[in-house]
Design a protein around this motif. Sequence first.
Motif, PDB file in Angstrom:
ATOM      1  N   LEU A 181      16.023  58.743  52.044  1.00  0.00           N
ATOM      2  CA  LEU A 181      16.750  57.878  52.957  1.00  0.00           C
ATOM      3  C   LEU A 181      15.845  57.519  54.115  1.00  0.00           C
ATOM      4  O   LEU A 181      14.989  58.309  54.509  1.00  0.00           O
ATOM      5  CB  LEU A 181      18.005  58.595  53.485  1.00  0.00           C
ATOM      6  N   ALA A 182      16.061  56.331  54.672  1.00  0.00           N
ATOM      7  CA  ALA A 182      15.283  55.957  55.848  1.00  0.00           C
ATOM      8  C   ALA A 182      15.517  56.946  56.981  1.00  0.00           C
ATOM      9  O   ALA A 182      14.618  57.192  57.798  1.00  0.00           O
ATOM     10  CB  ALA A 182      15.648  54.546  56.279  1.00  0.00           C
ATOM     11  N   SER A 183      16.706  57.550  57.022  1.00  0.00           N
ATOM     12  CA  SER A 183      17.015  58.503  58.087  1.00  0.00           C
ATOM     13  C   SER A 183      16.200  59.787  57.978  1.00  0.00           C
ATOM     14  O   SER A 183      16.176  60.593  58.912  1.00  0.00           O
ATOM     15  CB  SER A 183      18.511  58.828  58.083  1.00  0.00           C
ATOM     16  N   ASP A 184      15.506  60.008  56.846  1.00  0.00           N
ATOM     17  CA  ASP A 184      14.629  61.176  56.716  1.00  0.00           C
ATOM     18  C   ASP A 184      13.364  61.031  57.556  1.00  0.00           C
ATOM     19  O   ASP A 184      12.645  61.997  57.788  1.00  0.00           O
ATOM     20  CB  ASP A 184      14.214  61.379  55.250  1.00  0.00           C
ATOM     21  N   PHE A 185      13.090  59.794  58.003  1.00  0.00           N
ATOM     22  CA  PHE A 185      11.873  59.512  58.752  1.00  0.00           C
ATOM     23  C   PHE A 185      12.180  59.399  60.227  1.00  0.00           C
ATOM     24  O   PHE A 185      13.273  59.000  60.626  1.00  0.00           O
ATOM     25  CB  PHE A 185      11.237  58.206  58.270  1.00  0.00           C
ATOM     26  N   GLY A 186      11.189  59.727  61.048  1.00  0.00           N
ATOM     27  CA  GLY A 186      11.389  59.628  62.486  1.00  0.00           C
ATOM     28  C   GLY A 186      10.072  59.579  63.218  1.00  0.00           C
ATOM     29  O   GLY A 186       8.986  59.550  62.626  1.00  0.00           O
ATOM     30  N   TRP A 187      10.187  59.573  64.536  1.00  0.00           N
ATOM     31  CA  TRP A 187       9.031  59.514  65.421  1.00  0.00           C
ATOM     32  C   TRP A 187       9.090  60.710  66.357  1.00  0.00           C
ATOM     33  O   TRP A 187      10.127  60.994  66.954  1.00  0.00           O
ATOM     34  CB  TRP A 187       9.061  58.215  66.223  1.00  0.00           C
ATOM     35  N   ASN A 188       7.968  61.424  66.460  1.00  0.00           N
ATOM     36  CA  ASN A 188       7.892  62.559  67.366  1.00  0.00           C
ATOM     37  C   ASN A 188       7.142  62.120  68.622  1.00  0.00           C
ATOM     38  O   ASN A 188       5.930  61.891  68.570  1.00  0.00           O
ATOM     39  CB  ASN A 188       7.157  63.729  66.699  1.00  0.00           C
ATOM     40  N   PRO A 189       7.821  61.975  69.757  1.00  0.00           N
ATOM     41  CA  PRO A 189       7.148  61.491  70.965  1.00  0.00           C
ATOM     42  C   PRO A 189       6.141  62.478  71.537  1.00  0.00           C
ATOM     43  O   PRO A 189       5.218  62.073  72.244  1.00  0.00           O
ATOM     44  CB  PRO A 189       8.313  61.257  71.938  1.00  0.00           C
ATOM     45  N   GLU A 190       6.283  63.765  71.209  1.00  0.00           N
ATOM     46  CA  GLU A 190       5.344  64.755  71.738  1.00  0.00           C
ATOM     47  C   GLU A 190       3.991  64.663  71.032  1.00  0.00           C
ATOM     48  O   GLU A 190       2.938  64.669  71.667  1.00  0.00           O
ATOM     49  CB  GLU A 190       5.931  66.161  71.600  1.00  0.00           C
ATOM     50  N   THR A 191       4.019  64.575  69.694  1.00  0.00           N
ATOM     51  CA  THR A 191       2.767  64.475  68.935  1.00  0.00           C
ATOM     52  C   THR A 191       2.383  63.022  68.696  1.00  0.00           C
ATOM     53  O   THR A 191       1.297  62.753  68.183  1.00  0.00           O
ATOM     54  CB  THR A 191       2.906  65.185  67.577  1.00  0.00           C
ATOM     55  N   ARG A 192       3.289  62.093  69.071  1.00  0.00           N
ATOM     56  CA  ARG A 192       3.084  60.663  68.854  1.00  0.00           C
ATOM     57  C   ARG A 192       2.725  60.397  67.405  1.00  0.00           C
ATOM     58  O   ARG A 192       1.700  59.782  67.070  1.00  0.00           O
ATOM     59  CB  ARG A 192       2.032  60.088  69.808  1.00  0.00           C
ATOM     60  N   SER A 193       3.599  60.867  66.526  1.00  0.00           N
ATOM     61  CA  SER A 193       3.349  60.745  65.094  1.00  0.00           C
ATOM     62  C   SER A 193       4.648  60.458  64.354  1.00  0.00           C
ATOM     63  O   SER A 193       5.737  60.844  64.788  1.00  0.00           O
ATOM     64  CB  SER A 193       2.722  62.036  64.552  1.00  0.00           C
TER      65      SER A 193
ATOM     66  N   ASP B  78      -1.117  51.809  67.843  1.00  0.00           N
ATOM     67  CA  ASP B  78      -0.184  52.145  68.911  1.00  0.00           C
ATOM     68  C   ASP B  78      -0.230  51.008  69.936  1.00  0.00           C
ATOM     69  O   ASP B  78      -1.183  50.887  70.703  1.00  0.00           O
ATOM     70  CB  ASP B  78      -0.568  53.478  69.555  1.00  0.00           C
ATOM     71  N   PHE B  79       0.804  50.172  69.917  1.00  0.00           N
ATOM     72  CA  PHE B  79       0.818  48.990  70.771  1.00  0.00           C
ATOM     73  C   PHE B  79       1.185  49.301  72.214  1.00  0.00           C
ATOM     74  O   PHE B  79       1.175  48.399  73.053  1.00  0.00           O
ATOM     75  CB  PHE B  79       1.770  47.942  70.192  1.00  0.00           C
ATOM     76  N   THR B  80       1.488  50.540  72.507  1.00  0.00           N
ATOM     77  CA  THR B  80       1.723  50.885  73.905  1.00  0.00           C
ATOM     78  C   THR B  80       0.422  50.805  74.697  1.00  0.00           C
ATOM     79  O   THR B  80       0.436  50.641  75.913  1.00  0.00           O
ATOM     80  CB  THR B  80       2.339  52.294  74.044  1.00  0.00           C
ATOM     81  N   ALA B  81      -0.705  50.909  73.984  1.00  0.00           N
ATOM     82  CA  ALA B  81      -2.010  50.848  74.642  1.00  0.00           C
ATOM     83  C   ALA B  81      -2.541  49.418  74.713  1.00  0.00           C
ATOM     84  O   ALA B  81      -2.973  48.959  75.764  1.00  0.00           O
ATOM     85  CB  ALA B  81      -3.000  51.746  73.912  1.00  0.00           C
ATOM     86  N   ASN B  82      -2.540  48.705  73.574  1.00  0.00           N
ATOM     87  CA  ASN B  82      -2.975  47.310  73.546  1.00  0.00           C
ATOM     88  C   ASN B  82      -2.474  46.644  72.275  1.00  0.00           C
ATOM     89  O   ASN B  82      -1.838  47.292  71.433  1.00  0.00           O
ATOM     90  CB  ASN B  82      -4.503  47.190  73.682  1.00  0.00           C
TER      91      ASN B  82
ATOM     92  N   LEU C 110      10.538  44.376  70.215  1.00  0.00           N
ATOM     93  CA  LEU C 110       9.432  45.140  70.788  1.00  0.00           C
ATOM     94  C   LEU C 110       8.894  46.091  69.722  1.00  0.00           C
ATOM     95  O   LEU C 110       9.616  46.982  69.259  1.00  0.00           O
ATOM     96  CB  LEU C 110       9.886  45.933  72.002  1.00  0.00           C
ATOM     97  N   ILE C 111       7.647  45.899  69.334  1.00  0.00           N
ATOM     98  CA  ILE C 111       7.031  46.736  68.304  1.00  0.00           C
ATOM     99  C   ILE C 111       6.086  47.711  68.995  1.00  0.00           C
ATOM    100  O   ILE C 111       5.158  47.303  69.698  1.00  0.00           O
ATOM    101  CB  ILE C 111       6.291  45.869  67.276  1.00  0.00           C
ATOM    102  N   SER C 112       6.335  48.998  68.792  1.00  0.00           N
ATOM    103  CA  SER C 112       5.558  50.020  69.498  1.00  0.00           C
ATOM    104  C   SER C 112       4.458  50.637  68.647  1.00  0.00           C
ATOM    105  O   SER C 112       3.362  50.882  69.145  1.00  0.00           O
ATOM    106  CB  SER C 112       6.491  51.133  70.009  1.00  0.00           C
TER     107      SER C 112
ATOM    108  N   ILE D 192       3.223  44.722  76.677  1.00  0.00           N
ATOM    109  CA  ILE D 192       3.843  45.418  77.794  1.00  0.00           C
ATOM    110  C   ILE D 192       3.251  46.824  77.831  1.00  0.00           C
ATOM    111  O   ILE D 192       3.570  47.659  76.977  1.00  0.00           O
ATOM    112  CB  ILE D 192       5.377  45.484  77.643  1.00  0.00           C
ATOM    113  N   PRO D 193       2.343  47.111  78.768  1.00  0.00           N
ATOM    114  CA  PRO D 193       1.688  48.429  78.802  1.00  0.00           C
ATOM    115  C   PRO D 193       2.707  49.569  78.812  1.00  0.00           C
ATOM    116  O   PRO D 193       3.690  49.545  79.532  1.00  0.00           O
ATOM    117  CB  PRO D 193       0.885  48.375  80.110  1.00  0.00           C
ATOM    118  N   GLY D 194       2.451  50.544  77.961  1.00  0.00           N
ATOM    119  CA  GLY D 194       3.324  51.706  77.868  1.00  0.00           C
ATOM    120  C   GLY D 194       4.544  51.502  76.991  1.00  0.00           C
ATOM    121  O   GLY D 194       5.259  52.461  76.691  1.00  0.00           O
ATOM    122  N   GLU D 195       4.786  50.251  76.564  1.00  0.00           N
ATOM    123  CA  GLU D 195       5.969  49.975  75.734  1.00  0.00           C
ATOM    124  C   GLU D 195       5.610  49.411  74.376  1.00  0.00           C
ATOM    125  O   GLU D 195       6.087  49.889  73.353  1.00  0.00           O
ATOM    126  CB  GLU D 195       6.911  49.016  76.463  1.00  0.00           C
ATOM    127  N   GLY D 196       4.782  48.354  74.330  1.00  0.00           N
ATOM    128  CA  GLY D 196       4.423  47.805  73.032  1.00  0.00           C
ATOM    129  C   GLY D 196       4.162  46.319  73.065  1.00  0.00           C
ATOM    130  O   GLY D 196       3.912  45.727  74.119  1.00  0.00           O
TER     131      GLY D 196
END
Length: 199
Positions: free
Chosen positions: A30-42, A57-61, A189-191, A75-79
């Motif tokens: 399921l798509a819900s099996d996937f996620g984003w870990n903000p601590e490891t950024r993975s 990682d579009f939060t950088a550029n 917004l694509i991050s 948008i720096p820091g966002e995407g």
Amino acid sequence: MIPRRLLLAQLGAAALAACDKPPVAGRPRLASDFGWNPETRSFQLMGEDLPVSRAWDFTANSHGFTVAGARARHIPGEGHEVTSESPDPILRSPAGLDIAGAAADLVLVRLVRRRAVGAWDGALYYATERHGETGHYMNAPLNGPPPEGAASVLVYDMTRMAKGGGDWRRSRIDQLRLDTATAPDDVTLISQIALARLV
């Protein structure tokens, strides 16, 4: 000899037990099996980091990604924010990626649909040395349209293409294209985008 009624009962119990087992490691269910870990950024599958072949990682550029039928701003820091100006807004990676499709079972896109206008498209196209972008080689995400205002991870299982069969896995991927909405003034917004492997 086991009585037929008892054999059927045993088979039924085994089937029920199999339903209770967790998904096989590494295979998307399921798509819900996937996620984003903000601590490891993975990106993760069922809480485990996925090995990545290539990531942006579009939060950088903006990493050289461009748009057509839309306008974009970083948008720096966002995407990378994509605002559609046509019924077919497109986000493209730079050409020359030279990524082995066999090493990238998944394409994962983390985004927020900031303003939903019209229907969502979400088709993913790709170009190789043998062919350009075409409707004969494309995929759709496992999940449906992303909800407005909430972070979502779109999951494209490239081992099960909507069109193109095993072409992705036999090819070296030169360029990616993501279609967002189907109407002007939609804002997405694509991050992060990553090509990942199942383990």
